[in-house]
Design a protein around this motif. Structure first.
Motif, PDB file in Angstrom:
ATOM      1  N   UNK A  86       0.813  -1.206   0.000  1.00 34.73           N
ATOM      2  CA  UNK A  86       0.000   0.000   0.000  1.00 34.73           C
ATOM      3  C   UNK A  86       0.846   1.254   0.000  1.00 34.73           C
ATOM      4  N   UNK A  87       1.947   1.222   0.728  1.00 38.04           N
ATOM      5  CA  UNK A  87       2.842   2.365   0.768  1.00 38.04           C
ATOM      6  C   UNK A  87       3.497   2.603  -0.595  1.00 38.04           C
ATOM      7  N   UNK A  88       3.965   1.539  -1.232  1.00 39.53           N
ATOM      8  CA  UNK A  88       4.590   1.653  -2.551  1.00 39.53           C
ATOM      9  C   UNK A  88       3.591   2.195  -3.575  1.00 39.53           C
ATOM     10  N   UNK A  89       2.390   1.631  -3.598  1.00 39.90           N
ATOM     11  CA  UNK A  89       1.381   2.063  -4.566  1.00 39.90           C
ATOM     12  C   UNK A  89       0.936   3.503  -4.291  1.00 39.90           C
ATOM     13  N   UNK A 135       3.658   5.895  -5.434  1.00 36.56           N
ATOM     14  CA  UNK A 135       3.668   5.970  -6.903  1.00 36.56           C
ATOM     15  C   UNK A 135       2.519   6.839  -7.407  1.00 36.56           C
ATOM     16  N   UNK A 136       1.348   6.643  -6.839  1.00 41.75           N
ATOM     17  CA  UNK A 136       0.189   7.418  -7.265  1.00 41.75           C
ATOM     18  C   UNK A 136       0.382   8.898  -6.963  1.00 41.75           C
ATOM     19  N   UNK A 137       0.944   9.221  -5.805  1.00 40.93           N
ATOM     20  CA  UNK A 137       1.195  10.623  -5.471  1.00 40.93           C
ATOM     21  C   UNK A 137       2.190  11.247  -6.442  1.00 40.93           C
ATOM     22  N   UNK A 196       7.923   0.641 -13.870  1.00 42.72           N
ATOM     23  CA  UNK A 196       8.726  -0.565 -13.646  1.00 42.72           C
ATOM     24  C   UNK A 196       9.196  -0.628 -12.197  1.00 42.72           C
ATOM     25  N   UNK A 197       9.586   0.509 -11.635  1.00 47.94           N
ATOM     26  CA  UNK A 197      10.012   0.539 -10.235  1.00 47.94           C
ATOM     27  C   UNK A 197       8.842   0.238  -9.299  1.00 47.94           C
ATOM     28  N   UNK A 198       7.628   0.611  -9.705  1.00 50.03           N
ATOM     29  CA  UNK A 198       6.441   0.278  -8.925  1.00 50.03           C
ATOM     30  C   UNK A 198       6.303  -1.230  -8.796  1.00 50.03           C
ATOM     31  N   UNK A 199       6.438  -1.942  -9.890  1.00 51.27           N
ATOM     32  CA  UNK A 199       6.278  -3.389  -9.866  1.00 51.27           C
ATOM     33  C   UNK A 199       7.418  -4.075  -9.116  1.00 51.27           C
TER      34      UNK A 199
END
Length: 78
Positions: free
Chosen positions: A29-32, A35-37, A51-54
């Motif tokens: 949740x923190x990573x996503x 990324x969204x922010x 790619x870094x998100x995945x």
């Protein structure tokens, strides 16, 4: 009596090991969320960071899978 204490220890250990599953959920949740922010601030760079998100999600999920494996080993190992 000794078998009861051993099985109680297995269940307590497995329950404590599953705390890592909650940590993995928080990590994903923190990573996503980050990324969204970042994607909302700079939409042009969002494609390059996908790619870094995945990769980040994969690392966070791997830790959750490892803690699940430890819990299963504590429950079913002889």
């Amino acid at each position: 009596m000794e078998g009861d204490i051993a099985s109680m220890g297995q269940y307590i250990g497995a329950g404590l090991a599953t705390i890592g599953l909650g940590g993995a959920g928080l990590g994903v949740g923190n990573v996503a969320g980050n990324y969204l922010a970042g994607a909302l601030r700079n939409p042009a760079a969002a494609g390059e960071q996908q790619a870094m998100l995945f990769v980040g999600m994969a690392f966070a999920e791997a830790l959750g899978i490892f803690s699940f494996l430890v819990a299963l080993l504590l429950l079913f190992a002889v």
